[in-house]
Design a protein around this motif. Structure first.
Motif, short mmCIF file in Angstrom:
data_model
loop_
_atom_site.label_atom_id
_atom_site.label_comp_id
_atom_site.label_asym_id
_atom_site.label_seq_id
_atom_site.Cartn_x
_atom_site.Cartn_y
_atom_site.Cartn_z
N GLU A 254 -79.95 -20.01 -24.41
CA GLU A 254 -81.03 -20.39 -23.48
C GLU A 254 -81.54 -21.79 -23.82
OE1 GLU A 254 -84.10 -17.51 -23.25
OE2 GLU A 254 -82.77 -15.88 -22.61
N MET A 255 -81.71 -22.05 -25.11
CA MET A 255 -82.12 -23.39 -25.53
C MET A 255 -81.08 -24.42 -25.11
SD MET A 255 -81.36 -25.95 -27.95
CE MET A 255 -80.36 -25.05 -29.11
N ALA A 256 -79.79 -24.11 -25.33
CA ALA A 256 -78.72 -25.05 -24.99
C ALA A 256 -78.70 -25.34 -23.50
CB ALA A 256 -77.38 -24.50 -25.45
N ALA A 257 -78.95 -24.30 -22.68
CA ALA A 257 -78.98 -24.51 -21.24
C ALA A 257 -80.16 -25.41 -20.85
CB ALA A 257 -79.07 -23.16 -20.52
N GLY A 258 -81.31 -25.18 -21.49
CA GLY A 258 -82.46 -26.03 -21.21
C GLY A 258 -82.23 -27.47 -21.63
N VAL A 259 -81.58 -27.66 -22.77
CA VAL A 259 -81.27 -29.01 -23.23
C VAL A 259 -80.30 -29.69 -22.27
CG1 VAL A 259 -80.01 -30.28 -25.03
CG2 VAL A 259 -81.74 -28.58 -25.67
N SER A 260 -79.31 -28.95 -21.78
CA SER A 260 -78.35 -29.52 -20.84
C SER A 260 -79.04 -29.97 -19.56
CB SER A 260 -77.25 -28.50 -20.53
OG SER A 260 -76.30 -29.03 -19.64
N ASP A 261 -79.98 -29.16 -19.06
CA ASP A 261 -80.72 -29.54 -17.86
C ASP A 261 -81.53 -30.81 -18.10
OD1 ASP A 261 -79.68 -27.35 -16.55
OD2 ASP A 261 -81.45 -26.10 -16.87
N ALA A 262 -82.20 -30.87 -19.26
CA ALA A 262 -83.01 -32.04 -19.57
C ALA A 262 -82.13 -33.29 -19.70
CB ALA A 262 -83.80 -31.81 -20.86
N MET A 263 -80.99 -33.14 -20.35
CA MET A 263 -80.09 -34.27 -20.51
C MET A 263 -79.54 -34.74 -19.17
SD MET A 263 -80.02 -35.14 -23.70
CE MET A 263 -78.52 -36.09 -23.88
N ALA A 264 -79.29 -33.80 -18.26
CA ALA A 264 -78.81 -34.19 -16.93
C ALA A 264 -79.84 -35.07 -16.23
CB ALA A 264 -78.51 -32.95 -16.10
N GLU A 265 -81.13 -34.72 -16.36
CA GLU A 265 -82.19 -35.53 -15.76
C GLU A 265 -82.27 -36.91 -16.42
OE1 GLU A 265 -85.83 -33.40 -16.06
OE2 GLU A 265 -84.99 -31.53 -15.27
N ARG B 271 -73.44 -39.98 -29.87
CA ARG B 271 -72.83 -38.67 -29.68
C ARG B 271 -73.91 -37.61 -29.81
NH1 ARG B 271 -69.13 -35.08 -33.15
NH2 ARG B 271 -67.59 -34.27 -31.70
N VAL B 272 -73.87 -36.60 -28.94
CA VAL B 272 -74.89 -35.55 -28.90
C VAL B 272 -74.29 -34.27 -29.47
CG1 VAL B 272 -76.44 -34.22 -27.43
CG2 VAL B 272 -75.92 -36.61 -26.86
N MET B 273 -75.04 -33.61 -30.38
CA MET B 273 -74.60 -32.35 -30.96
C MET B 273 -75.76 -31.36 -30.85
SD MET B 273 -72.50 -33.69 -34.32
CE MET B 273 -71.56 -32.15 -34.44
N VAL B 274 -75.47 -30.21 -30.22
CA VAL B 274 -76.50 -29.21 -29.93
C VAL B 274 -76.13 -27.92 -30.64
CG1 VAL B 274 -77.72 -27.95 -28.11
CG2 VAL B 274 -76.85 -30.26 -27.66
N PRO C 201 -73.94 -34.57 -18.66
CA PRO C 201 -73.47 -33.85 -19.85
C PRO C 201 -72.00 -33.46 -19.75
CG PRO C 201 -75.64 -33.06 -19.21
CD PRO C 201 -75.19 -33.97 -18.12
N ALA C 202 -71.55 -33.05 -18.55
CA ALA C 202 -70.15 -32.66 -18.39
C ALA C 202 -69.23 -33.84 -18.66
CB ALA C 202 -69.92 -32.12 -16.98
N GLY C 203 -69.61 -35.02 -18.18
CA GLY C 203 -68.80 -36.20 -18.43
C GLY C 203 -68.74 -36.55 -19.90
N LEU C 204 -69.88 -36.43 -20.59
CA LEU C 204 -69.90 -36.69 -22.03
C LEU C 204 -69.07 -35.67 -22.79
CD1 LEU C 204 -73.64 -37.67 -22.65
CD2 LEU C 204 -71.68 -39.19 -22.39
N LYS C 205 -69.09 -34.41 -22.33
CA LYS C 205 -68.27 -33.38 -22.97
C LYS C 205 -66.79 -33.73 -22.85
CE LYS C 205 -71.41 -29.42 -22.45
NZ LYS C 205 -71.61 -28.10 -21.81
N ALA C 206 -66.39 -34.21 -21.69
CA ALA C 206 -65.00 -34.57 -21.48
C ALA C 206 -64.58 -35.71 -22.42
CB ALA C 206 -64.76 -34.98 -20.03
N GLU C 207 -65.52 -36.57 -22.78
CA GLU C 207 -65.23 -37.67 -23.70
C GLU C 207 -65.37 -37.27 -25.15
OE1 GLU C 207 -67.66 -41.04 -22.81
OE2 GLU C 207 -67.39 -40.84 -20.65
N GLY C 208 -65.81 -36.03 -25.42
CA GLY C 208 -66.03 -35.60 -26.80
C GLY C 208 -67.34 -36.10 -27.37
#
Length: 735
Positions: free
Chosen positions: A701-712, A693-696, A721-728
């Motif tokens: 701005e940092m959170a947006a950068g982390v989301s981009d990196a996680m998507a890659e 489970r990922v907790m940010v 990241p969106a799919g993981l968010k839907a799963e909690g």
């Protein structure tokens, strides 16, 4: 209406319902125990064979009964003295006393009548009626909160008491409705309020007058399996006009004691079968497993009662009373409120009072109660909508957008939408914007354009009120006075300073834990119960608007700790970073259940930068179960900004922190926390594939950068990241 229908029966009849449910749960054990203890009849054994064996052991046999559990009991007279025993069908002899269990008898009298006779039966029937109302209205409220019946088991959020209340109700509501409805049926039957369900044939007139037939020669008994037997009554000794009376699952009949002939027979009526089924469902007699299941469901009633009272008390504290609230069908202005913590209801109360004073007839209700067909006289609908998290609907607005989308056309009354939020969050008033967009797509006529209120600003609210007044042609002055939350005084006991070398003063501030009063300990309000990741509201001097900070400690740590960076021109951060040991601040607690570790054993990936390390450090500190935690922490410079750097080695040695990866944005090589993630891409991807489970936590701005990196990082695995968010499995606390 549904909420009131649910609330008052629960509050008024709580003690009665609790006695009813607990005694019922205890009674549900006895049918199962009886079924396990009862000697079993042989396969294919007939009533004739069974009766012959018992008659041989007890010549004065008067009656044989078979309970739904399979237990067989015989009653006889021996030299004028009555006798009874539980029978072993294999031998026909008694193996246990037939006397009722004293505990079962006591519980039965308590459950049926409170030991008060008919008056007690009526009282318990009232309790059953209250339970039925609670079950049906509770089911409707659960569906409303979840966003519809299709989302019955949707994930919940909010205070623990509310989530626990709903989780139990989701499972228990069917059983409670069934138990209470069958109890009312049985009470009505007891007081002869239902038609006679009897299926006994008339006593035969053509009795032979002969006696002495052998039991094995009774053809009806010889073909009736013991499994179908309910009761067999023997003729009165010496009375040639008396007969055998046989009762089975298939009906009731009379048998001649001289010829063995079946003299008359009556099959059970449909009404009788219904009554028997209801008796079985309520008592568990004949369905022991079902009885145990219903008993387990009944055990949830006391807990639901306790959490329900806590919810009611919390609602009374958070939601102001709206006076002179008109029925929906008679109001010309409908005021719908979407609120998570209750503060938006305070603005609704101010607006309601001002419109009422101006001569309007106003009905206020939660957005989840949206029902345009009820608004017969409405000329306008005003929506006050807060936003939860990243643009989600708040608790009292669940299902609003679904109900609007399901309509063929927009309501005829004009619409005004006012959003409440905080501009420092990326999804500022995101839910209100979604409501306005859905209304426009539906062709809903606008009374006013979408407007917003930032950080509960009374000035923003008053400005919007003037615009609303102009649209209505009235003088509308909205002078909102926020209701101050219940606060505690916190005393600073220590501080650690960082960031001076980088001109970014930051401090870890530790305050003494306020002493909790007994009532606070019982209800968990205030600082009597909190976790790392919850929010603390600080009221700076000279301002009525609190500032929120994430807690880096839990109640069990024995202190209240936050991390604060001094912001240029920041009123609250300036005051906090200037505190000396012994100084005090005024603060209140706000739960943040959406941002805390779950109870699983899967790894945690904690990602934060700057002051965002606060709650993450609290999670590591509280990791007593040694769950694998991988912490990615971004800072400006290792020498001046390594918050909690002193504790990290000890946490690693103790197994509370499995791995620490740091990144510094100032120095020989600029390295941000998202860069550290990319460097560890294969390990991060492996952990997430294994259920991590990922907790940010940190700046947007940092959170947006982390989301981009996680998507890659996740793309090769087909994850996002969106799919993981839907799963909690991907949560953020962003400021």
């Amino acid at each position: 209406m549904i909420r009131a229908l649910h609330r008052w029966p629960g509050l008024l009849a709580l003690a009665l319902i609790t006695v009813l449910s607990l005694s019922g749960a205890a009674l549900s054990v006895f049918p199962a125990a009886e079924r396990l203890a009862a000697p079993r009849a042989e396969a294919g054994q007939t009533v004739a064979a069974l009766a012959t064996r018992i008659k041989a052991a007890y010549p004065g046999l008067e009656q044989i009964r078979r309970a739904p559990s399979g237990r067989i009991t015989a009653y006889w007279f021996d030299q004028g003295a009555p006798g009874a025993a539980v029978i072993d069908p294999a031998t026909g002899r008694g193996v246990a006393s037939a006397d009722p269990n004293p505990a079962e008898r006591w519980l039965t009298n308590l459950h049926r009548s409170l030991f008060l006779g008919d008056g007690g039966r009526i009282a318990m029937a009232a309790g059953a009626a209250a339970m039925l109302v609670l079950a049906l209205s509770g089911a409707a409220l659960v569906a409303r909160r979840a966003g519809g019946w299709r989302h019955w088991f949707a994930r919940l959020r909010g205070p623990l008491s509310g989530r626990l209340h709903v989780e139990i109700a989701r499972i228990a509501v069917i059983g409670l409705a069934l138990s209470s409805a069958t109890a009312l049926w049985m009470t009505a039957s007891t007081f002869d309020l239902l038609p006679d369900a009897g299926a006994t044939p008339a006593f035969p007139a053509d009795v032979s007058g002969e006696t002495g037939v052998a039991l094995n020669d009774l053809a009806t008994l010889a073909v009736t399996p013991v499994a179908e037997l309910r009761a067999l009554s023997f003729p009165y000794p010496g009375d040639a006009t008396d007969v055998f009376k046989l009762k089975t699952d298939r009906g009731t009949g009379y048998l001649d004691q001289g010829t063995g002939a079946l003299l008359s027979w009556a099959a059970p009526t449909g009404w009788a079968r219904v009554s028997e089924t209801i008796y079985m469902l309520h008592t568990g007699q004949g369905a022991a497993t079902l009885g145990l299941v219903l008993g387990l469901m009944a055990l949830g009633v006391p807990l639901m009662g306790a959490t329900g009272v806590l919810i009611w008390l919390a609602g009374r504290r958070a939601r102001p009373r709206i006076r002179a609230n008109q029925p929906a069908g008679r109001a010309d202005t409908i005021l719908l409120v979407g609120s998570e913590g209750g503060s938006t209801w305070g603005f609704a109360a101010t607006l309601h009072a001002a419109l009422t004073q101006a001569g309007q007839s106003v009905h206020a209700a939660p957005m989840s109660a949206f029902a345009p067909d009820r608004y017969a006289r409405a000329e306008r609908i005003i929506v006050l909508a807060a936003t939860y998290g990243d643009g989600d609907a708040p608790a009292s607005a669940k299902g609003f957008l679904d109900r609007l989308a399901a309509r063929d056309r927009a309501p005829g009354a004009a619409l005004a939408v006012l959003g409440f939020g905080d501009r420092s969050f990326p999804a500022f008033c995101g839910f209100a914007k979604a409501v306005a967009a859905a209304a426009e797509a539906k062709g809903w006529r606008a009374l006013l354009p979408l407007d917003t209120v930032d950080r509960q600003s009374p000035q923003d609210f008053a400005r919007w009120g003037r615009a609303l007044g102009n649209a209505l042609g009235i003088d509308l002055n909205l002078d909102h006075q926020p209701v101050p939350p219940a606060t505690e005084t916190l005393t600073l006991v220590s501080r650690r300073d960082y960031g001076a070398a980088m001109q970014a003063p930051t401090a870890i501030l530790r305050f003494a834990l306020p002493r909790a009063r007994p009532w606070q300990r019982l209800t968990g309000v205030g600082f009597a119960r909190f976790n790392a990741g919850d929010l603390i509201g600080i009221l700076p001097e000279g301002s009525a608007v609190p500032r929120l900070y994430s807690l880096a400690s839990a109640r069990r740590d024995g202190f209240v700790e936050i991390v604060v960076k001094k912001q240029p021109g920041g009123l609250c951060s300036g005051q906090l970073t200037a505190l000396e040991r012994g100084d005090t601040v005024t603060a209140f607690l706000r739960r943040n259940p959406g941002f805390r570790p779950d109870r699983g054993r899967a790894p945690l990936i904690l990602i934060g930068a700057g002051t965002g390390i606060g709650p993450l450090a609290g999670f590591v500190r509280g990791n007593a179960r040694r769950r694998p935690i991988h912490l990615f922490f971004g800072m400006r410079h290792h020498d001046s900004d390594f918050l909690y750097g002193e504790e990290m080695p000890a946490w690693q040695d103790d197994g509370q922190l499995a791995r620490l990866v740091t990144a510094a944005s100032r120095g020989a090589r600029r390295h941000y926390v998202q860069d550290a993630l990319r460097t560890e891409a294969s390990e991060v991807a492996r952990l997430i594939r294994d259920g991590a489970r990922v907790m940010v936590c940190g700046g947007r701005e940092m959170a947006a950068g982390v989301s981009d990196a996680m998507a890659e990082i996740l793309a090769p695995a087909g994850l996002t990241p969106a799919g993981l968010k839907a799963e909690g499995r991907y949560v953020e606390d962003v400021y």
